[in-house]
Scaffold this motif. Structure first.
Motif, PDB file in Angstrom:
ATOM      1  N   GLU A   1     100.365  66.074 134.038  1.00 59.92           N
ATOM      2  CA  GLU A   1     100.675  64.715 133.583  1.00 59.92           C
ATOM      3  C   GLU A   1     100.436  63.709 134.702  1.00 59.92           C
ATOM      4  OE1 GLU A   1     104.008  64.621 130.023  1.00 59.92           O
ATOM      5  OE2 GLU A   1     104.574  64.138 132.066  1.00 59.92           O
ATOM      6  N   GLY A   2     100.040  62.500 134.309  1.00 63.07           N
ATOM      7  CA  GLY A   2      99.867  61.449 135.304  1.00 63.07           C
ATOM      8  C   GLY A   2      98.785  60.476 134.889  1.00 63.07           C
ATOM      9  N   VAL A   3      98.450  59.590 135.815  1.00 67.23           N
ATOM     10  CA  VAL A   3      97.419  58.580 135.584  1.00 67.23           C
ATOM     11  C   VAL A   3      96.148  59.005 136.316  1.00 67.23           C
ATOM     12  CG1 VAL A   3      96.775  56.163 135.859  1.00 67.23           C
ATOM     13  CG2 VAL A   3      99.152  56.767 135.347  1.00 67.23           C
TER      14      VAL A   3
ATOM     15  N   VAL B   1      83.059  59.047 139.344  1.00 71.31           N
ATOM     16  CA  VAL B   1      83.994  59.898 140.081  1.00 71.31           C
ATOM     17  C   VAL B   1      85.342  59.859 139.366  1.00 71.31           C
ATOM     18  CG1 VAL B   1      85.216  60.243 142.259  1.00 71.31           C
ATOM     19  CG2 VAL B   1      82.821  59.526 142.277  1.00 71.31           C
ATOM     20  N   TRP B   2      85.950  61.042 139.170  1.00 71.66           N
ATOM     21  CA  TRP B   2      87.307  61.138 138.614  1.00 71.66           C
ATOM     22  C   TRP B   2      88.280  61.528 139.719  1.00 71.66           C
ATOM     23  CZ3 TRP B   2      89.514  60.041 133.985  1.00 71.66           C
ATOM     24  CH2 TRP B   2      88.676  59.824 132.889  1.00 71.66           C
ATOM     25  N   ARG B   3      89.468  60.912 139.698  1.00 71.97           N
ATOM     26  CA  ARG B   3      90.527  61.256 140.645  1.00 71.97           C
ATOM     27  C   ARG B   3      91.876  60.969 140.000  1.00 71.97           C
ATOM     28  NH1 ARG B   3      89.467  59.483 145.453  1.00 71.97           N
ATOM     29  NH2 ARG B   3      87.478  58.462 145.068  1.00 71.97           N
ATOM     30  N   ARG B   4      92.924  61.623 140.525  1.00 72.48           N
ATOM     31  CA  ARG B   4      94.282  61.276 140.111  1.00 72.48           C
ATOM     32  C   ARG B   4      94.715  60.053 140.890  1.00 72.48           C
ATOM     33  NH1 ARG B   4      98.108  66.354 138.595  1.00 72.48           N
ATOM     34  NH2 ARG B   4      99.304  64.586 137.807  1.00 72.48           N
ATOM     35  N   GLN B   5      95.437  59.169 140.259  1.00 71.08           N
ATOM     36  CA  GLN B   5      95.754  57.886 140.884  1.00 71.08           C
ATOM     37  C   GLN B   5      96.550  58.055 142.164  1.00 71.08           C
ATOM     38  OE1 GLN B   5      98.467  55.196 138.841  1.00 71.08           O
ATOM     39  NE2 GLN B   5      97.057  53.502 139.200  1.00 71.08           N
ATOM     40  N   GLU B   6      97.465  59.031 142.185  1.00 73.08           N
ATOM     41  CA  GLU B   6      98.320  59.181 143.362  1.00 73.08           C
ATOM     42  C   GLU B   6      97.646  59.961 144.486  1.00 73.08           C
ATOM     43  OE1 GLU B   6      99.364  62.599 140.554  1.00 73.08           O
ATOM     44  OE2 GLU B   6      98.868  60.458 140.424  1.00 73.08           O
ATOM     45  N   LYS B   7      96.428  60.460 144.241  1.00 74.23           N
ATOM     46  CA  LYS B   7      95.726  61.232 145.258  1.00 74.23           C
ATOM     47  C   LYS B   7      94.370  60.582 145.553  1.00 74.23           C
ATOM     48  CE  LYS B   7      97.927  65.578 143.912  1.00 74.23           C
ATOM     49  NZ  LYS B   7      97.736  66.969 143.452  1.00 74.23           N
TER      50      LYS B   7
ATOM     51  N   MET C   1      91.836  53.181 134.190  1.00 78.47           N
ATOM     52  CA  MET C   1      93.012  54.045 134.268  1.00 78.47           C
ATOM     53  C   MET C   1      93.318  54.656 132.898  1.00 78.47           C
ATOM     54  SD  MET C   1      93.676  53.468 137.434  1.00 78.47           S
ATOM     55  CE  MET C   1      93.600  52.210 138.713  1.00 78.47           C
ATOM     56  N   ILE C   2      93.562  55.956 132.879  1.00 77.94           N
ATOM     57  CA  ILE C   2      93.922  56.663 131.651  1.00 77.94           C
ATOM     58  C   ILE C   2      95.167  57.505 131.928  1.00 77.94           C
ATOM     59  CG2 ILE C   2      93.195  58.310 129.890  1.00 77.94           C
ATOM     60  CD1 ILE C   2      90.326  57.486 130.449  1.00 77.94           C
ATOM     61  N   SER C   3      96.213  57.326 131.092  1.00 81.63           N
ATOM     62  CA  SER C   3      97.477  58.037 131.272  1.00 81.63           C
ATOM     63  C   SER C   3      97.489  59.290 130.390  1.00 81.63           C
ATOM     64  CB  SER C   3      98.641  57.123 130.909  1.00 81.63           C
ATOM     65  OG  SER C   3      99.868  57.810 130.995  1.00 81.63           O
ATOM     66  N   LEU C   4      97.775  60.436 131.026  1.00 85.05           N
ATOM     67  CA  LEU C   4      97.829  61.713 130.325  1.00 85.05           C
ATOM     68  C   LEU C   4      99.281  62.172 130.193  1.00 85.05           C
ATOM     69  CD1 LEU C   4      96.654  64.389 129.180  1.00 85.05           C
ATOM     70  CD2 LEU C   4      96.481  65.183 131.556  1.00 85.05           C
ATOM     71  N   THR C   5      99.706  62.496 128.967  1.00 80.84           N
ATOM     72  CA  THR C   5     101.029  63.051 128.701  1.00 80.84           C
ATOM     73  C   THR C   5     100.856  64.450 128.129  1.00 80.84           C
ATOM     74  OG1 THR C   5     101.940  60.853 128.244  1.00 80.84           O
ATOM     75  CG2 THR C   5     103.197  62.744 127.447  1.00 80.84           C
ATOM     76  N   VAL C   6     101.647  65.404 128.643  1.00 83.98           N
ATOM     77  CA  VAL C   6     101.592  66.793 128.172  1.00 83.98           C
ATOM     78  C   VAL C   6     102.966  67.141 127.616  1.00 83.98           C
ATOM     79  CG1 VAL C   6     101.143  69.202 128.764  1.00 83.98           C
ATOM     80  CG2 VAL C   6      99.860  67.367 129.905  1.00 83.98           C
TER      81      VAL C   6
ATOM     82  N   LEU D   1      93.489  54.562 126.299  1.00 85.18           N
ATOM     83  CA  LEU D   1      94.059  54.486 127.646  1.00 85.18           C
ATOM     84  C   LEU D   1      95.302  55.366 127.792  1.00 85.18           C
ATOM     85  CD1 LEU D   1      93.742  50.643 128.312  1.00 85.18           C
ATOM     86  CD2 LEU D   1      92.150  52.466 128.902  1.00 85.18           C
ATOM     87  N   ASN D   2      95.855  55.846 126.670  1.00 85.00           N
ATOM     88  CA  ASN D   2      97.010  56.759 126.684  1.00 85.00           C
ATOM     89  C   ASN D   2      96.691  57.931 125.762  1.00 85.00           C
ATOM     90  OD1 ASN D   2      99.270  55.174 128.202  1.00 85.00           O
ATOM     91  ND2 ASN D   2      98.403  53.703 126.750  1.00 85.00           N
ATOM     92  N   VAL D   3      96.711  59.134 126.300  1.00 88.80           N
ATOM     93  CA  VAL D   3      96.408  60.317 125.500  1.00 88.80           C
ATOM     94  C   VAL D   3      97.525  61.338 125.673  1.00 88.80           C
ATOM     95  CG1 VAL D   3      93.915  60.011 125.512  1.00 88.80           C
ATOM     96  CG2 VAL D   3      94.995  61.255 127.371  1.00 88.80           C
ATOM     97  N   THR D   4      97.795  62.097 124.600  1.00 83.82           N
ATOM     98  CA  THR D   4      98.852  63.107 124.608  1.00 83.82           C
ATOM     99  C   THR D   4      98.291  64.422 124.090  1.00 83.82           C
ATOM    100  OG1 THR D   4     100.547  61.420 124.216  1.00 83.82           O
ATOM    101  CG2 THR D   4     101.146  63.710 123.754  1.00 83.82           C
ATOM    102  N   PHE D   5      98.585  65.515 124.817  1.00 81.47           N
ATOM    103  CA  PHE D   5      98.156  66.843 124.413  1.00 81.47           C
ATOM    104  C   PHE D   5      99.326  67.809 124.577  1.00 81.47           C
ATOM    105  CE2 PHE D   5      94.276  64.668 125.657  1.00 81.47           C
ATOM    106  CZ  PHE D   5      93.399  65.005 124.637  1.00 81.47           C
TER     107      PHE D   5
END
Length: 294
Positions: free
Chosen positions: A117-119, A71-77, A134-139, A46-50
């Motif tokens: 970055e984002g959810v 369907v994939w989408r960004r949480q804030e959009k 929900m999956i959180s992406l950190t860059v 659920l949390n990934v870092t690249f």
């Protein structure tokens, strides 16, 4: 004759009625459809870092998908990024990783950047409800250094003076969870060492954990090697010297080329006395020469 006709008619009616009942039962049984199991998500991070520039892969495995669409989408959009295997947005970096007859519907972002970055939501579209994960992406920037730890320099204090040591631990991706202190190999705890106080400061933005070891009035037992160890197993150490003013212990900063003030003064006195002796012998020798001359 009439009775036989009536029996025949009654028998026919019974057969017709039975056939009707059987046909209705068969029709009902054919119309019953078994319930289709609802889609669900298989376990995935659920949390990934690249690092910046990497291929970021957000895993989404859906079981019992049936004819529904992922369907994939960004949480804030609200606008989707992908629908099924099709990329909806005008971004060539984004695509879906899917193999036919597989449960994987992974979102892949080429040359990922900090602004990515984002959810993100992996969503199963349905007429009744939407199932989301929900999956959180950190860059992170590729220039980020490895985790570090540092501690205060070696300290010299007089007995009764305070001792303060700072230990700063920095994480690579996340702030360290904890810092442990040791003195001469023994872990320092508030239960065993009530004179020692430990304070914590946390900086999520800098990914730094700071621990402060404080002793209000030092004693001779506070001498030793102090080690701080972070939860990411980084270690730093320093020494504390508690000096007793009544002994000959030397405090750092009172040395002159390896000698104390008393030793330096004594050396000056000895060198002056030797010069006086040399002059005295010289005068005596000159006097004796003068006597033999006459």
């Amino acid at each position: 004759m009439k009775s036989k006709v009536m029996e025949f008619i009654n028998g026919a009616l019974l057969l017709l009625n039975a056939a009707f009942v059987v046909s209705e039962f068969a029709a009902l049984s054919f119309n019953v459809r078994p319930e289709t199991p609802a889609p669900n998500f298989l376990p995935s991070p659920l949390n990934v870092t690249f690092r910046r520039g990497d291929l970021a892969v957000l895993i989404c495995s859906v079981y019992n998908l049936g004819t529904k669409t992922v369907v994939w989408r960004r949480q804030e959009k609200s606008f989707p990024l992908t629908s099924g295997t099709m990329t909806v947005v005008a971004d060539e970096r984004i695509q879906i990783g899917h193999v036919d007859f597989k449960n994987q519907w992974d979102l892949m972002i080429k040359n990922v950047q900090p602004e990515d970055e984002g959810v993100y939501e992996c969503q199963v579209a349905s007429t009744n409800k939407h199932i989301r994960r929900m999956i959180s992406l950190t860059v992170i920037d590729s220039r980020i250094e490895a985790p570090e730890i540092s501690i205060s320099e070696e300290q010299y204090v007089e007995r009764g003076e305070p001792v303060t040591l700072h230990c700063n631990a920095t994480g690579q991706h996340y702030t360290p969870d904890e810092i442990d202190w040791f003195r001469n190999g023994e872990k320092i705890t508030s239960e065993k060492h009530n004179r020692i106080k430990l304070f914590k400061q946390l900086s999520i933005a800098q990914k730094t954990f700071t621990s402060i070891l404080s002793i209000d009035k030092s004693s001779m037992e506070d001498n030793g090697v102090y080690v701080c160890r972070s939860s990411n197993m980084r270690i730093a150490n320093t020494k504390v010297h508690v000096l007793n003013a009544e002994t000959s212990n030397k405090k750092r900063g009172t040395y002159h080329d390896g000698y104390t003030n008393e030793q330096v003064s004594s050396g000056h006195m000895k060198s002056a006395a030797s010069r006086i002796r040399e002059l005295t012998f010289t005068y005596i020798f000159v006097f004796i020469l003068q006597v033999f001359k006459y």
